[in-house]
Scaffold this motif. Structure first.
Motif, PDB file in Angstrom:
ATOM      1  N   GLN A   1       0.829  -1.209   0.000  1.00 45.15           N
ATOM      2  CA  GLN A   1       0.000   0.000   0.000  1.00 45.15           C
ATOM      3  C   GLN A   1       0.864   1.260   0.000  1.00 45.15           C
ATOM      4  OE1 GLN A   1      -2.330  -1.016   3.464  1.00 45.15           O
ATOM      5  NE2 GLN A   1      -4.074  -1.714   2.237  1.00 45.15           N
ATOM      6  N   ASP A   2       1.991   1.222   0.734  1.00 43.49           N
ATOM      7  CA  ASP A   2       2.918   2.364   0.719  1.00 43.49           C
ATOM      8  C   ASP A   2       3.516   2.547  -0.674  1.00 43.49           C
ATOM      9  OD1 ASP A   2       2.492   2.917   3.372  1.00 43.49           O
ATOM     10  OD2 ASP A   2       4.273   1.868   4.094  1.00 43.49           O
ATOM     11  N   TRP A   3       3.925   1.449  -1.287  1.00 43.77           N
ATOM     12  CA  TRP A   3       4.484   1.517  -2.632  1.00 43.77           C
ATOM     13  C   TRP A   3       3.453   2.056  -3.619  1.00 43.77           C
ATOM     14  CZ3 TRP A   3       7.753  -3.512  -3.791  1.00 43.77           C
ATOM     15  CH2 TRP A   3       8.866  -3.516  -2.935  1.00 43.77           C
ATOM     16  N   GLN A   4       2.207   1.617  -3.453  1.00 43.19           N
ATOM     17  CA  GLN A   4       1.152   2.074  -4.351  1.00 43.19           C
ATOM     18  C   GLN A   4       0.915   3.575  -4.186  1.00 43.19           C
ATOM     19  OE1 GLN A   4      -2.986   0.705  -3.703  1.00 43.19           O
ATOM     20  NE2 GLN A   4      -2.910  -0.039  -5.816  1.00 43.19           N
ATOM     21  N   LYS A   5       0.954   4.040  -2.943  1.00 42.89           N
ATOM     22  CA  LYS A   5       0.770   5.467  -2.685  1.00 42.89           C
ATOM     23  C   LYS A   5       1.898   6.272  -3.326  1.00 42.89           C
ATOM     24  CE  LYS A   5       0.207   8.787   1.109  1.00 42.89           C
ATOM     25  NZ  LYS A   5       0.152   8.950   2.595  1.00 42.89           N
ATOM     26  N   GLU A   6       3.140   5.787  -3.186  1.00 43.41           N
ATOM     27  CA  GLU A   6       4.290   6.461  -3.790  1.00 43.41           C
ATOM     28  C   GLU A   6       4.167   6.486  -5.313  1.00 43.41           C
ATOM     29  OE1 GLU A   6       7.772   4.463  -2.459  1.00 43.41           O
ATOM     30  OE2 GLU A   6       7.355   4.815  -0.327  1.00 43.41           O
ATOM     31  N   ALA A   7       3.759   5.338  -5.882  1.00 41.59           N
ATOM     32  CA  ALA A   7       3.637   5.259  -7.344  1.00 41.59           C
ATOM     33  C   ALA A   7       2.548   6.201  -7.851  1.00 41.59           C
ATOM     34  CB  ALA A   7       3.333   3.822  -7.762  1.00 41.59           C
ATOM     35  N   ARG A   8       1.444   6.278  -7.133  1.00 38.82           N
ATOM     36  CA  ARG A   8       0.365   7.191  -7.536  1.00 38.82           C
ATOM     37  C   ARG A   8       0.826   8.644  -7.491  1.00 38.82           C
ATOM     38  NH1 ARG A   8      -4.403   3.953  -4.374  1.00 38.82           N
ATOM     39  NH2 ARG A   8      -5.248   2.813  -6.175  1.00 38.82           N
ATOM     40  N   GLY A   9       1.576   8.972  -6.435  1.00 35.20           N
ATOM     41  CA  GLY A   9       2.085  10.340  -6.324  1.00 35.20           C
ATOM     42  C   GLY A   9       3.046  10.677  -7.440  1.00 35.20           C
ATOM     43  N   ALA A  10       3.962   9.743  -7.730  1.00 39.01           N
ATOM     44  CA  ALA A  10       4.926   9.966  -8.811  1.00 39.01           C
ATOM     45  C   ALA A  10       4.221  10.061 -10.163  1.00 39.01           C
ATOM     46  CB  ALA A  10       5.953   8.828  -8.834  1.00 39.01           C
ATOM     47  N   LEU A  11       3.194   9.224 -10.356  1.00 35.65           N
ATOM     48  CA  LEU A  11       2.449   9.247 -11.607  1.00 35.65           C
ATOM     49  C   LEU A  11       1.692  10.564 -11.761  1.00 35.65           C
ATOM     50  CD1 LEU A  11       1.542   7.747 -14.151  1.00 35.65           C
ATOM     51  CD2 LEU A  11      -0.291   6.705 -12.796  1.00 35.65           C
ATOM     52  N   ALA A  12       1.131  11.058 -10.677  1.00 33.90           N
ATOM     53  CA  ALA A  12       0.399  12.337 -10.729  1.00 33.90           C
ATOM     54  C   ALA A  12       1.327  13.473 -11.145  1.00 33.90           C
ATOM     55  CB  ALA A  12      -0.242  12.626  -9.373  1.00 33.90           C
ATOM     56  N   ARG A  13       2.557  13.443 -10.629  1.00 36.57           N
ATOM     57  CA  ARG A  13       3.518  14.501 -10.990  1.00 36.57           C
ATOM     58  C   ARG A  13       3.894  14.421 -12.462  1.00 36.57           C
ATOM     59  NH1 ARG A  13       5.282  13.036  -5.826  1.00 36.57           N
ATOM     60  NH2 ARG A  13       6.885  11.621  -6.623  1.00 36.57           N
TER      61      ARG A  13
ATOM     62  N   LEU B   1       9.447   9.409 -21.053  1.00 35.02           N
ATOM     63  CA  LEU B   1       8.426   9.842 -20.093  1.00 35.02           C
ATOM     64  C   LEU B   1       7.224   8.906 -20.140  1.00 35.02           C
ATOM     65  CD1 LEU B   1       7.245  11.896 -18.089  1.00 35.02           C
ATOM     66  CD2 LEU B   1       6.468  13.239 -20.051  1.00 35.02           C
ATOM     67  N   ALA B   2       6.776   8.560 -21.346  1.00 35.27           N
ATOM     68  CA  ALA B   2       5.632   7.662 -21.498  1.00 35.27           C
ATOM     69  C   ALA B   2       5.927   6.291 -20.907  1.00 35.27           C
ATOM     70  CB  ALA B   2       5.266   7.535 -22.977  1.00 35.27           C
ATOM     71  N   ASP B   3       7.163   5.822 -21.091  1.00 36.56           N
ATOM     72  CA  ASP B   3       7.564   4.520 -20.554  1.00 36.56           C
ATOM     73  C   ASP B   3       7.523   4.528 -19.032  1.00 36.56           C
ATOM     74  OD1 ASP B   3       8.582   1.815 -20.982  1.00 36.56           O
ATOM     75  OD2 ASP B   3      10.431   2.563 -20.083  1.00 36.56           O
ATOM     76  N   ARG B   4       8.013   5.606 -18.448  1.00 37.57           N
ATOM     77  CA  ARG B   4       8.017   5.707 -16.982  1.00 37.57           C
ATOM     78  C   ARG B   4       6.589   5.822 -16.439  1.00 37.57           C
ATOM     79  NH1 ARG B   4      12.110   9.731 -13.741  1.00 37.57           N
ATOM     80  NH2 ARG B   4      11.075   9.751 -11.706  1.00 37.57           N
ATOM     81  N   ARG B   5       5.752   6.585 -17.122  1.00 39.83           N
ATOM     82  CA  ARG B   5       4.345   6.668 -16.722  1.00 39.83           C
ATOM     83  C   ARG B   5       3.691   5.282 -16.748  1.00 39.83           C
ATOM     84  NH1 ARG B   5       2.773  11.783 -20.539  1.00 39.83           N
ATOM     85  NH2 ARG B   5       2.963  13.488 -19.015  1.00 39.83           N
ATOM     86  N   ARG B   6       3.971   4.545 -17.812  1.00 44.70           N
ATOM     87  CA  ARG B   6       3.384   3.221 -17.968  1.00 44.70           C
ATOM     88  C   ARG B   6       3.846   2.290 -16.836  1.00 44.70           C
ATOM     89  NH1 ARG B   6       4.469   2.837 -22.763  1.00 44.70           N
ATOM     90  NH2 ARG B   6       6.503   1.842 -22.615  1.00 44.70           N
ATOM     91  N   ASP B   7       5.102   2.342 -16.482  1.00 40.28           N
ATOM     92  CA  ASP B   7       5.616   1.507 -15.398  1.00 40.28           C
ATOM     93  C   ASP B   7       4.935   1.841 -14.072  1.00 40.28           C
ATOM     94  OD1 ASP B   7       7.322   0.199 -17.108  1.00 40.28           O
ATOM     95  OD2 ASP B   7       9.095   1.372 -16.569  1.00 40.28           O
ATOM     96  N   LEU B   8       4.753   3.134 -13.813  1.00 44.96           N
ATOM     97  CA  LEU B   8       4.094   3.547 -12.567  1.00 44.96           C
ATOM     98  C   LEU B   8       2.635   3.110 -12.560  1.00 44.96           C
ATOM     99  CD1 LEU B   8       5.635   7.123 -12.247  1.00 44.96           C
ATOM    100  CD2 LEU B   8       5.971   5.236 -10.624  1.00 44.96           C
ATOM    101  N   ASP B   9       1.959   3.275 -13.699  1.00 40.86           N
ATOM    102  CA  ASP B   9       0.556   2.874 -13.787  1.00 40.86           C
ATOM    103  C   ASP B   9       0.403   1.370 -13.577  1.00 40.86           C
ATOM    104  OD1 ASP B   9      -2.309   3.472 -14.578  1.00 40.86           O
ATOM    105  OD2 ASP B   9      -1.772   2.031 -16.148  1.00 40.86           O
ATOM    106  N   GLN B  10       1.289   0.580 -14.197  1.00 39.96           N
ATOM    107  CA  GLN B  10       1.230  -0.865 -14.034  1.00 39.96           C
ATOM    108  C   GLN B  10       1.554  -1.278 -12.605  1.00 39.96           C
ATOM    109  OE1 GLN B  10       3.644  -2.779 -17.014  1.00 39.96           O
ATOM    110  NE2 GLN B  10       2.370  -2.059 -18.701  1.00 39.96           N
TER     111      GLN B  10
END
Length: 295
Positions: free
Chosen positions: A61-73, A92-101
């Motif tokens: 859940q902590d990792w998911q919260k971090e990923a959501r925050g990074a994705l939002a930025r 940038l698109a690749d990194r977004r995709r990794d965070l979303d996944q």
């Protein structure tokens, strides 16, 4: 690399990978470096204590919260304009995709973790029921309808058991893809660490290092998702296997002394009449709908 031999490696990544931000702890960074062949090995860190299921869920859940925050930025309108020189829109698109996944996979993994205790309890209950069963309450001869019901149950359970086993095979094979990606990410991490360690390290090098860490985190989450799926399927397969064993035993007993009685015939006629009545009702509904539609 064997799929099962790489599990400790994936587990180590899952336990030791640090946060998504560049402010990663020194212990976590050392753990990442230690996993990359060819780099000098730092002092061996203390082995982490095995997490409880609750701790694992909290970490995810902590990792998911971090990923959501990074994705939002990274989803902000000016994110692409703020990219360091040398980092293009594709990166940038690749990194977004990794965070979303990462976010999506963690959601699915947590759902599996919630299912796992019940699946294990069901396996234990099935085993207990099989051990406690000592025979049918009714005396022989047995109704042929009872035999038919047990045969139908066994056929359905065999299909379910085959599905569980097939799914396990698929998930085990999926470790091959993660193994290949892990080697690629290790190389990216090595190059990124070399670049950021230089005196003239630029923002692009730091960005690439962070992107490699995001990818590494995703691979760890994927591996844990697969492992949890396999554990769930193992519990479900155990339940099915035990239940099949009991059904085989019960069917074997009934087959030795089975009859087709007048009561069985009456029950069959009743079931047939009920089914015919249901079908007639459905036909009337369809006819009425067609009539209404053409009115």
């Amino acid at each position: 690399t064997s799929r099962f031999m790489m599990l400790p490696r994936i587990a180590a990544a899952f336990l030791l990978l640090g946060p998504l931000s560049l402010g990663q702890s020194s212990e976590s960074t050392a753990a990442v470096i230690a996993q990359i062949p060819g780099l000098p090995k730092p002092a061996t860190p203390k082995q982490p204590k095995e997490e409880t299921p609750e701790q694992t869920k909290a970490r995810l859940q902590d990792w998911q919260k971090e990923a959501r925050g990074a994705l939002a930025r990274l989803d902000e309108p000016n994110a692409e304009a703020q990219l360091p020189e040398g980092i293009n829109a594709a990166a940038l698109a690749d990194r977004r995709r990794d965070l979303d996944q990462t976010v999506r996979t963690i959601t699915r993994t947590i759902s599996l973790l919630d299912e796992l205790p019940n699946a294990r309890q069901a396996a234990a209950a099935a085993e207990s029921a099989a051990n406690d069963w000592s025979g049918f309450e009714e005396k022989p001869p047995f109704s042929i309808l009872k035999l038919d019901d047990l045969l139908n149950q066994r056929a359905a359970l065999k299909e379910r058991d085959a599905t569980y086993r097939s799914s396990q095979t698929i998930f085990n094979k999926s470790f091959d893809g993660i193994d290949e990606e892990t080697h690629s990410v290790e190389n990216q991490m090595r190059l990124a660490l070399d670049a950021t360690g230089k005196a003239d390290a630029n923002e692009a090098a730091k960005w690439k290092l962070e992107a490699a860490r995001v990818k590494s985190r995703l691979l760890s989450v994927r591996a844990f998702f697969i492992r949890t799926n396999i554990e769930l399927l193992e519990a479900q397969t155990k339940t099915a296997s035990v239940q099949l064993g009991l059904l085989d035993k019960q069917i074997g007993i009934i087959q030795k002394d089975v009859v087709f009685s007048e009561e069985d015939l009456a029950n069959i006629r009743k079931a047939s009449d009920d089914r015919i009545a249901t079908l007639r009702g459905e036909i009337k509904l369809i006819q009425q709908r067609l009539k209404d539609a053409s009115a």
